[in-house]
Scaffold this motif. Structure first.
Motif, PDB file in Angstrom:
ATOM      1  N   GLY A 118       0.801  -0.973   0.087  1.00 27.04           N
ATOM      2  CA  GLY A 118       0.008  -0.025   0.041  1.00 27.04           C
ATOM      3  C   GLY A 118       0.824   1.301  -0.097  1.00 27.04           C
ATOM      4  O   GLY A 118       0.471   2.192  -0.918  1.00 27.04           O
ATOM      5  N   VAL A 119       1.904   1.308   0.515  1.00 25.21           N
ATOM      6  CA  VAL A 119       2.843   2.532   0.862  1.00 25.21           C
ATOM      7  C   VAL A 119       3.627   2.609  -0.551  1.00 25.21           C
ATOM      8  O   VAL A 119       3.641   3.692  -0.947  1.00 25.21           O
ATOM      9  CB  VAL A 119       3.678   2.228   2.208  1.00 25.21           C
ATOM     10  CG1 VAL A 119       4.864   3.427   1.944  1.00 25.21           C
ATOM     11  CG2 VAL A 119       2.922   2.380   3.408  1.00 25.21           C
ATOM     12  N   ALA A 120       4.345   1.443  -0.887  1.00 23.47           N
ATOM     13  CA  ALA A 120       5.029   1.655  -2.019  1.00 23.47           C
ATOM     14  C   ALA A 120       4.117   2.159  -3.224  1.00 23.47           C
ATOM     15  O   ALA A 120       4.476   2.909  -4.234  1.00 23.47           O
ATOM     16  CB  ALA A 120       5.556   0.045  -2.463  1.00 23.47           C
ATOM     17  N   THR A 121       2.987   1.692  -3.515  1.00 26.16           N
ATOM     18  CA  THR A 121       2.023   2.115  -4.631  1.00 26.16           C
ATOM     19  C   THR A 121       1.443   3.377  -4.491  1.00 26.16           C
ATOM     20  O   THR A 121       1.016   4.046  -5.274  1.00 26.16           O
ATOM     21  CB  THR A 121       1.026   0.938  -5.003  1.00 26.16           C
ATOM     22  OG1 THR A 121       0.152   0.976  -3.607  1.00 26.16           O
ATOM     23  CG2 THR A 121       1.504  -0.078  -5.459  1.00 26.16           C
ATOM     24  N   PHE A 122       1.822   4.036  -3.402  1.00 21.41           N
ATOM     25  CA  PHE A 122       0.994   5.449  -3.025  1.00 21.41           C
ATOM     26  C   PHE A 122       2.106   6.229  -3.625  1.00 21.41           C
ATOM     27  O   PHE A 122       1.466   7.317  -3.874  1.00 21.41           O
ATOM     28  CB  PHE A 122       1.070   5.522  -1.468  1.00 21.41           C
ATOM     29  CG  PHE A 122       0.275   7.183  -1.130  1.00 21.41           C
ATOM     30  CD1 PHE A 122      -1.165   7.054  -1.055  1.00 21.41           C
ATOM     31  CD2 PHE A 122       1.100   8.378  -1.021  1.00 21.41           C
ATOM     32  CE1 PHE A 122      -1.433   8.205  -0.735  1.00 21.41           C
ATOM     33  CE2 PHE A 122       0.507   9.256  -0.683  1.00 21.41           C
ATOM     34  CZ  PHE A 122      -0.975   9.625  -0.713  1.00 21.41           C
TER      35      PHE A 122
END
Lengths: 553, 176, 236
Positions: B77-81
């Motif tokens: 979730g963080v990486a794709t944000f």
């Protein structure tokens, strides 16, 4: 480190000054135009002529007139000790020998060189407070900063002033946040200072995300110690021992110079434990962004520092009460911190007499777009926009005329040419439906289509929406589609009504500042250039857009 | 899920080769250790992982999740944000067209069109022969020199469509 | 515990300090529409349907604590207009054709649309490409019906403690995901507890093989679980 050590360093540094100093801009703009190879060429040329002991070559930060980069300034000491600078623009590495020749012969400029008048209109109408050492100080050498007075204000804050007195100085100066909203800085500091003692944080927002803005990047690349000093003073004032600088990942040079500056300051005992032999400890860490505009919003920025998705959360509670890991956190932007050392040095009253009643001090703008002279501009608050655009920037290039000035990026608006006499102040720009923003200023001419500009910004906000709240996530998509249809001439009058209704919803119902200000570019272009919208509607029967003036009457 | 004291890590502490046979994991381990495996270091660690491996593939994300003791969905979730993180291999060359406001009013759209036409690809994508990745940037902060194009990390200002076409065609023709 | 007195829609009500406006209003029989809110989960203030006008400001009632002498309006024309727009935006965002949805008749979005009088869409449907994940042996995920309320993410993290779910991507590209965006059936952290399905307000998360009439989100079981965890009270 003590005050005597600072003085000793200053003396040592000035004794090293060469008779002739050649300064080359190594900020991102000039580096991209080849200032790195120019520096090696200059080094060779100096060596070839055997001028090593007379000429000092300095890698400095931004000299402001970015469109003429790479910029070189030659400073020769005259018999009475004053230095007269000569400025050259668009210098090619091949011209390095010419520069050295002119230096050697004491001539002002060689024919082949493009010399720029350092007292010309671009420079003469500016006032340097924040940028006072930009382009003079060497950003990668702390000694050079110390010689120009860096960390003296921190010493004073630690030894001569109580934390409350520091807050009082900042409050009395009238300084307001330079990140966009213009919240009174002293009030913010006082709020965090009043929170019960315990873990507190100081955060520097260096996530300059507005497209068209590069003030903070220039300050960080040119004078990083100034920002560190401002943060340390803030930490002392509010009782924090840990700071974070959140920098955009897109600014590699700023990141590396900050990293160097932090390490040097630590080595000199100006950051870390027991600063200036006091009990004050302050550690600063860098956090690198990864490409998310919304992280400029303070609650999103906090999440991002905590290693989370950069989604904002509703305020209250404000970060001043509950910020990083739930602790009171002071967040200011780069330019705000850069103002602090000079306020302590010259005094709150000195600062407060610059600018206007409501907006004190100076503001740095990044001037770009359809303009003759683009670059970094610092002016006292309250000067008319016209002064910046026409006198400093030289107006539009030949054959075009200024149509509008966009301020505040995707959260701001377009101010039409007729209103260029508006003073740059937080309130007056807001009254026109724009905002001061962080200081991006993009000039547009008659070829720029305002519906297209609005669509461009909406596309930006749509892409940068974090997706948490519905009005911003889904509303910006629909607004973008409507603008696209209007631009293509496929929209009806009802579509325009739907667009305006959506502006109302997104502006008032969105969770954070990004969503709440996303409609601004649409609203301001609708306000001043409504005809450009209406003339494209299917039902429109008036004269075509090009024949119509943008006059709101 | 694995715990912090994974055998991989204890073996690399003495500086020997990483058991995976890929030394880049040693550097990644060192980065996590420097941050004392704190979960808030996730973004910093992802930066390091991308620098080392070029892009973030699922196994790498799983490795980071394990190291920082985070749920895998949180890491994903963080990486794709954040748009600077990429999940597919990049081409040999990267051409980034700045689409900031100053570049926009100075014709960034036309520049983008030129590259799209020559390479037959779109922003965020790589040509079929893996030669060129096309990207857009939100603003590289060199607005005084707009319009800007970044070639393999080198920022070039005051770009014209002709100059741009020449550069990109050069990459396609010679691979240099 | 201190008691606060405030006015909601002209009616004087009392509330306990620390209560939210939403809780206090509901206790007083005043209903405020919500979507992302679910009792027992941390509030996020994301759907914006529960916005109210308090002392002239628009505030999410799910997150705003009550205060003495607060003057709150929950049903102004402006608020109703905004709520309708938000529901319309949600309908246009994904594919919510109720007649073919497993949750037809048991869908909170559908109920909200009826309650707010949404009878047509002013917005162009976005029609994104959305997959349906049927890899889990007991449950299914249909992204077409997802409203990104993040109840599944929160219930899985806060109540079950598994944190199988999270949100990936940004803006309109946001999607709820399991583990590393792999098929739900392959997500090793999932305990198959089904709380996410219980919490889902629409037909995005569903029991596999159930017909429309059976697909009631078992909110009561979920509330009993939450109560047991928070208050150490078991309903047997």
């Amino acid at each position: 480190m003590e005050l005597e050590d600072l003085i000793a360093l200053t003396e040592a540094e000035s004794s090293q000054h060469a008779e002739i100093e050649i300064r080359v801009c190594t900020a991102a703009g000039c580096l991209s135009s080849g200032s790195r190879s120019l520096i090696s060429a200059l080094e060779h040329a100096v060596e070839d002529r055997g001028l090593g002991d007379r000429v000092g070559l300095r890698e400095v930060g931004c000299m402001r007139l970015c469109c003429e980069g790479p910029l070189v300034s030659v400073n020769t000491s005259t018999s009475d000790g004053t230095r007269v600078p000569t400025l050259y623009g668009k210098v090619d590495a091949a011209q390095a020998p010419d520069i050295v020749t002119s230096v050697e012969q004491g001539r002002k400029s060689a024919e082949a060189l493009h010399s720029i008048d350092p007292n010309g209109p671009f420079f003469a109408h500016q006032k340097s407070v924040v940028l006072e050492h930009c382009g003079i100080v060497e950003p990668e050498r702390i000694e050079s900063s110390i010689a120009l007075g860096a960390y003296r204000s921190l010493h004073r804050a630690l030894h001569d002033l109580s934390p409350a007195e520091v807050v009082e100085q900042v409050t009395r100066s009238g300084l307001r946040g330079r990140g966009g909203a213009g919240y009174p800085t002293g009030l913010k500091w006082a709020t965090v200072a009043k929170m019960p003692p315990g873990q507190k944080y100081v955060v520097c927002n260096a996530d300059e995300g507005d497209p068209g803005a590069f003030m903070d990047r220039s300050i960080l690349e040119s004078d990083p110690h100034r920002v560190l000093e401002g943060m340390a003073i803030a930490a002392h004032a509010i009782g924090a021992n840990q700071g974070y600088i959140y920098v955009r990942g897109e600014y590699p040079i700023a990141i590396s110079r900050l990293d160097t500056a932090i390490r040097q300051a630590k080595r000199f005992g100006l950051l870390g434990s027991g600063i200036f032999d006091s009990t004050f400890n302050f550690r600063v860490d860098l956090r690198i962004g990864a490409g998310a505009f919304v992280c400029g919003e303070e609650t999103a920025l906090i999440h991002s520092i905590e290693g989370l998705r950069g989604t904002p959360h509703p305020r209250p509670p404000y970060p001043a009460e509950s910020g990083l890991w739930g602790h009171p956190t002071l967040i200011n932007n780069v330019e705000t911190y850069a103002n602090i050392p000079v306020i302590l040095r010259e005094g709150a009253d000195w600062f407060a007499q610059i600018g206007t009643e409501q907006s004190k001090g100076t503001k740095v703008f990044a001037l770009a777009g359809k303009i003759r002279r683009s670059g970094l501009v610092e002016v006292p608050m309250g000067v008319p926009l016209r002064e910046i655009v026409e006198r400093i920037g030289g107006g539009s290039p030949e054959g075009s005329s200024v149509k509008a000035v966009q301020t505040g990026g995707p959260s701001g608006g377009c101010i039409p040419a007729e209103l260029l006499d508006t003073p740059v102040e937080y309130e007056s720009l807001k009254a026109l439906g724009s905002i001061m923003g962080s200081g991006g200023m993009v000039v547009m001419d008659q070829d720029d289509d305002m519906v297209g500009v609005a669509r461009y910004f909406m596309n930006f906000c749509m892409d940068e929406s974090c997706g948490k709240c519905v009005p911003c996530r889904a509303g910006t998509v629909q607004m973008h589609r409507l603008l696209d249809r209007i631009e293509r001439g496929e929209a009806s009058h009802d579509d325009l009504v739907t667009l305006e209704d959506l502006c109302d919803l997104v502006q008032h119902a969105s969770l954070c500042g990004l969503g709440q200000s996303a409609p601004n570019p649409v609203l301001s272009t609708l306000r001043f250039f409504r005809h450009e919208y209406e003339s494209r509607l299917i039902e429109f029967s008036g004269p075509p857009s090009s024949a119509v003036s943008s006059d709101p009457r | 899920m694995g715990t912090r004291a994974t055998p991989e890590r204890s073996q690399t502490a003495d500086g020997s080769a990483h058991p995976s046979g890929d030394d880049r994991f040693r550097y990644l381990d060192a980065a996590m250790k420097r941050h004392r495996y704190r979960p808030d270091a996730l973004i910093e660690v992802l930066h390091t992982a991308q620098e080392l491996f070029g892009y973030l593939e699922p196994d790498l994300l799983r490795y980071v999740a394990r190291g920082l003791r985070l749920p895998p969905s949180r890491v994903f979730g963080v990486a794709t944000f954040y748009h600077l993180f990429t999940f597919t291999p990049r081409g040999e060359h990267t051409c980034t067209v700045c689409t900031g406001t100053a570049c926009y009013v100075k014709g960034a759209d036309a520049l983008l069109g030129v590259v799209e036409q020559i390479t037959g690809t779109h922003p965020g994508m790589t040509t079929a022969d893996s030669r060129i990745s096309l990207e857009t940037a939100r603003c590289v902060g060199a607005c005084g020199l707009a319009p800007i194009v970044v070639f393999d990390g080198k920022v070039v200002g005051q770009m014209t469509p002709e100059q741009l076409a020449e550069r990109v065609k050069g990459w396609l023709d010679h691979g240099t | 515990m201190a008691v606060k007195t405030l006015s909601v829609d002209g009616q004087l009500i009392s509330a306990r300090e620390g209560q939210t406006l939403l809780e206090a209003a509901r206790e007083a029989g005043i209903s405020i529409p919500t979507l992302c809110h679910l009792d027992g989960l941390n509030a996020v203030g994301a759907c914006r349907l529960c916005l109210v006008e308090a002392n002239g400001r628009l505030l999410p009632s799910c997150l705003t604590p009550v205060a003495e002498e607060m003057d709150v309006q929950t049903q102004t024309d402006r608020l109703q207009r905004y709520r309708k727009q938000i529901v319309e935006l949600l309908f246009a965002e994904r594919n919510h054709v109720c007649s073919v949805c497993v949750a037809n008749g048991n869908c909170e979005l559908q109920s909200l649309a009826m309650r707010l009088g949404v009878d047509h869409l002013r917005y162009e449907p976005q029609e994104p490409e959305c997959e349906v994940d049927l890899s889990h042996e007991r449950y299914g995920l249909d992204h077409n019906r997802c409203v990104l309320c993040t109840r599944c993410v929160r219930v899985c993290d806060e109540i079950e403690g598994a944190h199988t779910w999270d949100v990936a991507g940004r803006g309109t590209h946001c999607r709820v995901i399991t583990d590393l965006h792999q098929p739900w059936g392959d997500a090793s952290t999932c305990t198959s507890c089904g709380k996410c399905v219980m919490a889902c307000p629409t037909g995005a998360l569903f029991h596999r093989g159930s017909s429309v009439s059976e697909n009631v989100h078992d909110r009561e079981t979920l509330h009993a679980l939450i109560l047991a965890r928070e208050e150490k009270q078991w309903l047997v």
